[in-house]
Design a protein around this motif. Structure first.
Motif, short mmCIF file in Angstrom:
data_model
loop_
_atom_site.label_atom_id
_atom_site.label_comp_id
_atom_site.label_asym_id
_atom_site.label_seq_id
_atom_site.Cartn_x
_atom_site.Cartn_y
_atom_site.Cartn_z
N GLY A 9 0.82 -1.21 0.00
CA GLY A 9 0.00 0.00 0.00
C GLY A 9 0.85 1.26 0.00
N VAL A 10 1.90 1.28 0.81
CA VAL A 10 2.80 2.43 0.87
C VAL A 10 3.50 2.62 -0.48
CG1 VAL A 10 4.93 3.31 1.92
CG2 VAL A 10 3.13 2.35 3.36
N LEU A 11 3.95 1.53 -1.09
CA LEU A 11 4.60 1.63 -2.39
C LEU A 11 3.65 2.16 -3.46
CD1 LEU A 11 6.76 -1.64 -2.47
CD2 LEU A 11 7.56 0.72 -2.30
N VAL A 12 2.41 1.71 -3.44
CA VAL A 12 1.42 2.19 -4.40
C VAL A 12 1.18 3.69 -4.23
CG1 VAL A 12 -1.03 2.06 -5.04
CG2 VAL A 12 0.30 -0.03 -4.77
N VAL A 13 1.08 4.15 -3.00
CA VAL A 13 0.88 5.58 -2.73
C VAL A 13 2.07 6.39 -3.23
CG1 VAL A 13 0.72 7.30 -0.88
CG2 VAL A 13 -0.71 5.26 -0.81
N ILE A 14 3.27 5.91 -2.98
CA ILE A 14 4.48 6.62 -3.44
C ILE A 14 4.51 6.69 -4.96
CG2 ILE A 14 7.00 6.46 -3.59
CD1 ILE A 14 6.94 5.37 -0.69
N ILE A 15 4.20 5.59 -5.62
CA ILE A 15 4.20 5.57 -7.09
C ILE A 15 3.14 6.51 -7.64
CG2 ILE A 15 3.70 4.11 -9.10
CD1 ILE A 15 5.11 1.82 -7.51
N LEU A 16 1.94 6.48 -7.08
CA LEU A 16 0.87 7.36 -7.55
C LEU A 16 1.23 8.83 -7.34
CD1 LEU A 16 -2.32 5.43 -6.43
CD2 LEU A 16 -1.45 5.72 -8.75
N PHE A 17 1.83 9.15 -6.20
CA PHE A 17 2.24 10.52 -5.93
C PHE A 17 3.32 10.96 -6.93
CE2 PHE A 17 4.99 13.64 -3.82
CZ PHE A 17 4.06 14.64 -3.58
N SER A 18 4.26 10.08 -7.24
CA SER A 18 5.31 10.41 -8.20
C SER A 18 4.74 10.66 -9.60
CB SER A 18 6.34 9.28 -8.28
OG SER A 18 6.97 9.11 -7.04
N ILE A 19 3.79 9.86 -10.00
CA ILE A 19 3.14 10.04 -11.31
C ILE A 19 2.37 11.36 -11.33
CG2 ILE A 19 1.34 9.13 -12.84
CD1 ILE A 19 2.29 6.30 -11.96
N PHE A 20 1.64 11.64 -10.27
CA PHE A 20 0.89 12.90 -10.19
C PHE A 20 1.83 14.10 -10.27
CE2 PHE A 20 -0.54 16.37 -7.40
CZ PHE A 20 -1.70 16.75 -8.08
N THR A 21 2.94 14.05 -9.53
CA THR A 21 3.90 15.14 -9.53
C THR A 21 4.52 15.34 -10.91
OG1 THR A 21 4.42 14.74 -7.21
CG2 THR A 21 6.05 15.97 -8.47
N TYR A 22 4.86 14.25 -11.58
CA TYR A 22 5.45 14.32 -12.92
C TYR A 22 4.51 15.03 -13.89
CZ TYR A 22 6.99 12.78 -17.51
OH TYR A 22 7.38 12.75 -18.82
N PHE A 23 3.25 14.62 -13.93
CA PHE A 23 2.31 15.22 -14.87
C PHE A 23 1.96 16.66 -14.49
CE2 PHE A 23 1.59 10.78 -16.10
CZ PHE A 23 1.79 10.93 -17.47
N ARG A 24 1.96 16.96 -13.23
CA ARG A 24 1.70 18.34 -12.80
C ARG A 24 2.84 19.24 -13.24
NH1 ARG A 24 0.46 21.35 -7.23
NH2 ARG A 24 0.06 23.28 -8.31
N GLN A 25 4.08 18.78 -13.08
CA GLN A 25 5.22 19.57 -13.51
C GLN A 25 5.19 19.79 -15.02
OE1 GLN A 25 8.84 17.77 -12.13
NE2 GLN A 25 8.46 18.34 -10.00
N LYS A 26 4.80 18.79 -15.78
CA LYS A 26 4.71 18.93 -17.23
C LYS A 26 3.68 19.98 -17.62
CE LYS A 26 5.05 15.82 -20.20
NZ LYS A 26 5.89 15.22 -21.17
N ARG A 27 2.63 20.12 -16.82
CA ARG A 27 1.56 21.06 -17.12
C ARG A 27 1.96 22.50 -16.80
NH1 ARG A 27 -2.71 22.89 -14.04
NH2 ARG A 27 -2.20 21.43 -12.40
N ILE A 28 2.73 22.72 -15.76
CA ILE A 28 3.04 24.08 -15.32
C ILE A 28 4.40 24.59 -15.78
CG2 ILE A 28 1.56 23.87 -13.29
CD1 ILE A 28 4.05 23.56 -11.58
N LEU A 29 5.26 23.72 -16.27
CA LEU A 29 6.63 24.09 -16.60
C LEU A 29 6.95 23.65 -18.02
CD1 LEU A 29 9.36 25.17 -15.46
CD2 LEU A 29 9.83 22.84 -14.74
N LYS A 30 7.34 24.61 -18.85
CA LYS A 30 7.65 24.28 -20.24
C LYS A 30 9.15 24.03 -20.38
CE LYS A 30 7.26 25.73 -24.96
NZ LYS A 30 7.10 26.81 -25.90
N PRO A 31 9.55 22.80 -20.74
CA PRO A 31 10.98 22.53 -20.95
C PRO A 31 11.42 23.10 -22.30
CG PRO A 31 9.70 20.52 -21.20
CD PRO A 31 8.73 21.60 -20.83
N LEU A 32 12.59 23.74 -22.31
CA LEU A 32 13.12 24.34 -23.52
C LEU A 32 14.47 23.73 -23.86
CD1 LEU A 32 12.51 28.12 -22.70
CD2 LEU A 32 11.06 26.62 -24.08
N SER A 33 14.73 23.57 -25.16
CA SER A 33 16.05 23.14 -25.59
C SER A 33 17.03 24.27 -25.31
CB SER A 33 16.03 22.82 -27.09
OG SER A 33 15.83 24.03 -27.82
N GLU A 34 18.30 23.99 -25.40
CA GLU A 34 19.29 25.03 -25.13
C GLU A 34 19.12 26.23 -26.06
OE1 GLU A 34 24.10 25.78 -25.00
OE2 GLU A 34 23.36 23.73 -24.88
#
Length: 126
Positions: A9-34
């Motif tokens: 259960g703890v591992l599932v929560v950690i994985i879900l939180f990591s996935i949520f954080t990843y997609f949230r960062q992709k939505r709010i932060l635009k990565p740019l090439s050099e």
């Protein structure tokens, strides 16, 4: 057996939180090439999120150092009416910094894809 279910259960929560954080960062932060980063950072606020010793070892010319560890107390130094270009060593810390800035109302956020370790432009050392 019960401790195994708790561990899973703890591992599932950690994985879900990591996935949520990843997609949230992709939505709010635009990565740019050099090249894209270079084209826009002079008209923006260029913030190096790395710690002071890393910054002193070499940083992008014109960058201001606001380490992630100090960002909460120094957030007032960042203007919300200008774009913010963030970078760290490899891109992980700048994602966390972007989440904090977004919560404080700063929306125009960009990140150097790959971080400082992939930067080939001019640098300054102290």
């Amino acid at each position: 057996m019960e401790s195994l279910f708790i561990l899973i259960g703890v591992l599932v929560v950690i994985i879900l939180f990591s996935i949520f954080t990843y997609f949230r960062q992709k939505r709010i932060l635009k990565p740019l090439s050099e090249e894209e980063f270079r084209a826009g950072y002079r008209k923006a606020q260029l913030i190096d999120i790395r710690e002071q010793r890393e910054f002193d070892g070499g940083h992008i010319l014109g960058a201001r150092n606001i380490p992630l560890s100090q960002l909460k107390i120094r957030i007032g130094e960042i203007r919300s009416d200008k774009p913010v270009y963030l970078y760290c060593q490899n891109g992980m810390r700048s994602g966390r910094a972007a989440q904090l800035l977004y919560k404080k109302g700063i929306r125009d956020l960009y990140q150097l894809k790959g971080g400082f370790k992939h930067w080939t432009g001019k640098i300054k050392r102290k």
